[in-house]
Design an enzyme around this catalytic site. Structure first.
Site, short mmCIF file in Angstrom:
data_model
loop_
_atom_site.label_atom_id
_atom_site.label_comp_id
_atom_site.label_asym_id
_atom_site.label_seq_id
_atom_site.Cartn_x
_atom_site.Cartn_y
_atom_site.Cartn_z
N GLY A 15 0.84 -1.19 0.00
CA GLY A 15 0.00 0.00 0.00
C GLY A 15 0.88 1.24 0.00
N CYS B 60 -8.37 11.42 9.59
CA CYS B 60 -7.96 11.76 8.23
C CYS B 60 -9.00 12.58 7.48
CB CYS B 60 -7.64 10.48 7.46
SG CYS B 60 -9.02 9.30 7.34
N MET C 218 -4.73 3.44 -2.29
CA MET C 218 -6.13 3.26 -1.91
C MET C 218 -6.81 4.62 -1.77
SD MET C 218 -5.73 0.27 0.97
CE MET C 218 -3.94 0.38 1.19
N GLY D 172 3.44 0.42 5.47
CA GLY D 172 4.45 1.23 6.13
C GLY D 172 4.23 1.41 7.61
N GLY E 126 3.20 8.85 1.53
CA GLY E 126 4.05 9.28 2.64
C GLY E 126 5.41 8.61 2.62
N CYS F 71 -10.60 1.47 9.88
CA CYS F 71 -10.04 1.50 8.53
C CYS F 71 -9.09 0.33 8.31
CB CYS F 71 -9.31 2.82 8.29
SG CYS F 71 -8.62 2.98 6.62
N SER G 250 0.89 5.15 0.22
CA SER G 250 -0.01 6.21 0.69
C SER G 250 0.38 7.59 0.20
CB SER G 250 -0.04 6.22 2.21
OG SER G 250 1.23 6.60 2.73
#
Length: 400
Positions: free
Chosen positions: A8, A205, A34, A124, A12, A99, A10
């Site tokens: 995944g 978020c 995602m 991560g 970041g 989530c 993100s």
């Protein structure tokens, strides 16, 4: 054993360096971004768009393919709708745990394993498993455990405590032995300085930088009610809805010289009971009723032959926290006497602002054992009859 890994991405620095470490170890790495939320902020800009551009930047730099999956509808149904329902019912939810449970380690995990045919997924998160950060010790016959990472300050096992154990057994956490400072240094060294300088997201978020009370007004209509002093039963102010307040929060009531803090919320009467003083006894509890736990280990409360011998009980001596930044507290967990699906958690010392809707997360010295959702909390020696009397007083005040 494993060669094909879906990670995944993100946007970041943590997911970027995780992908880099996987590549350096010779894995075939595919990135997936995602999309979980499409709300624009008050300036007309969607923060998710910048995250996607940073994810593209990462994959271009690392030479890996990036795909996009849209979970906006799923996130709304599984996470955000529950978030709103909880607030309307006087609870304080944790959307990050939801989530991970419903999106990242369920939908994303299934997509990666079933459609992309990967051997394992990676994220991560700062966490470890007993199979190792890269599953180099993987043995399908051994049960996997979620371990506290090297960077204790960044430890994210709290937010992973609600996922399914079978997903954990095919998940890599490349940053398990890394410090955040080392991750940023490596990002600068390998040409990802832009990500190392990127401000980390904090808080909820989808709320972003907006004031929470202003944000929640867009979804839940105001429902005025009273602030009531829990000691005297006197009305000391008014509020616009129990959904705007959480246990332990300070109430800045203009007419009162003493600082008040939220101690209890009564949904039926729409009343918020407040206590005078940050460490008021009404804010301190040491007994918790929680939902059936999600165990990331063999169920420690399961007793063989329990059905045949109802008097047999088992309890777990472990450590507890309900906020990921708080110190761990010793506790005892056992099944509720009147509801075997639930558990009772008795803390060695009272904690402030134990909050229904939040999660009780259990630990041994190095292992995250699992979690259970807090239903209610109370003080072992508290006079329950006295609290009930205060509720009656309040009802009389409201109808006078």
């Amino acid at each position: 054993m494993f060669r094909n890994i879906v990670i995944g991405i993100s946007g970041g620095v943590d997911s970027a360096i995780s992908a880099l470490l996987l590549k350096q170890r010779g894995y075939n790495v595919l990135g997936v971004f995602m999309k979980n939320w499409d709300e624009f902020d008050e300036l007309g800009a969607c923060s998710g768009e910048q995250d996607y551009r940073d994810a593209e930047y990462t994959c271009q730099k690392l030479g890996i393919e990036l795909r996009v999956v849209n979970y906006v509808k799923d996130y709304w149904n599984s996470v955000f709708s529950s978030f709103l329902d909880d607030y309307q019912n006087g609870l304080t939810p944790n959307p990050d745990i939801l989530c991970n449970k419903y999106i990242k380690f369920d939908l994303f995990y299934k997509y990666a394993r079933e459609q992309l045919k990967c051997d394992a997924i990676a994220t991560g998160h700062y966490a470890k498993t007993s199979f190792g950060n890269f599953l180099e010790q993987y043995n399908a016959n051994d049960g996997v455990h979620l371990l506290i990472p090297c960077d204790k300050f960044k430890d994210q096992t709290f937010f992973l405590s609600g996922i399914q154990r079978h997903a954990l057994s095919r998940t890599m956490f490349p940053l398990g032995d890394s410090l955040k400072s080392d991750v940023k240094a490596l990002a600068i060294k390998c040409g990802l300085a832009r990500l190392a300088r990127k401000k980390e997201s904090t808080g909820i978020c989808f709320v972003g930088n907006r004031d929470f009370k202003e944000f929640i007004k867009e979804y839940i209509h105001p429902r005025p009610g009273h602030f009531v002093d829990i000691d005297t039963g006197q009305i000391v102010g008014t509020h616009n809805g129990i959904h705007e307040w959480t246990i332990g929060q300070r109430c800045r009531l203009a007419s009162c010289l003493r600082p008040y803090f939220v101690a209890q919320k009564d949904v039926a009467s729409n009343t918020i009971y407040v206590a005078s003083g940050h460490e008021h006894p009404a804010l301190l509890n040491d007994v918790i009723c929680a939902s059936a736990p999600n165990w990331l280990c063999d169920d420690p409360l399961n007793v063989v032959g329990e059905a045949a011998n109802a008097s047999v009980t088992r309890e777990l001596r472990c450590r507890f926290r309900f906020q990921h930044t708080k110190p761990l507290v010793d506790c005892v967990v056992k099944k509720c006497a009147n509801n075997k699906a639930r558990v009772t958690i008795t803390l060695d010392k009272p904690l402030r602002a134990l909050t229904p809707g939040q999660y009780a997360v259990f630990y041994s010295e190095t292992v995250c054992l699992g979690s259970a959702r807090i239903i209610s909390a109370w003080r072992g020696e508290r006079d329950v009859a006295q609290l009930a009397e205060l509720h009656v007083k309040t009802e009389l005040l409201e109808h006078s």
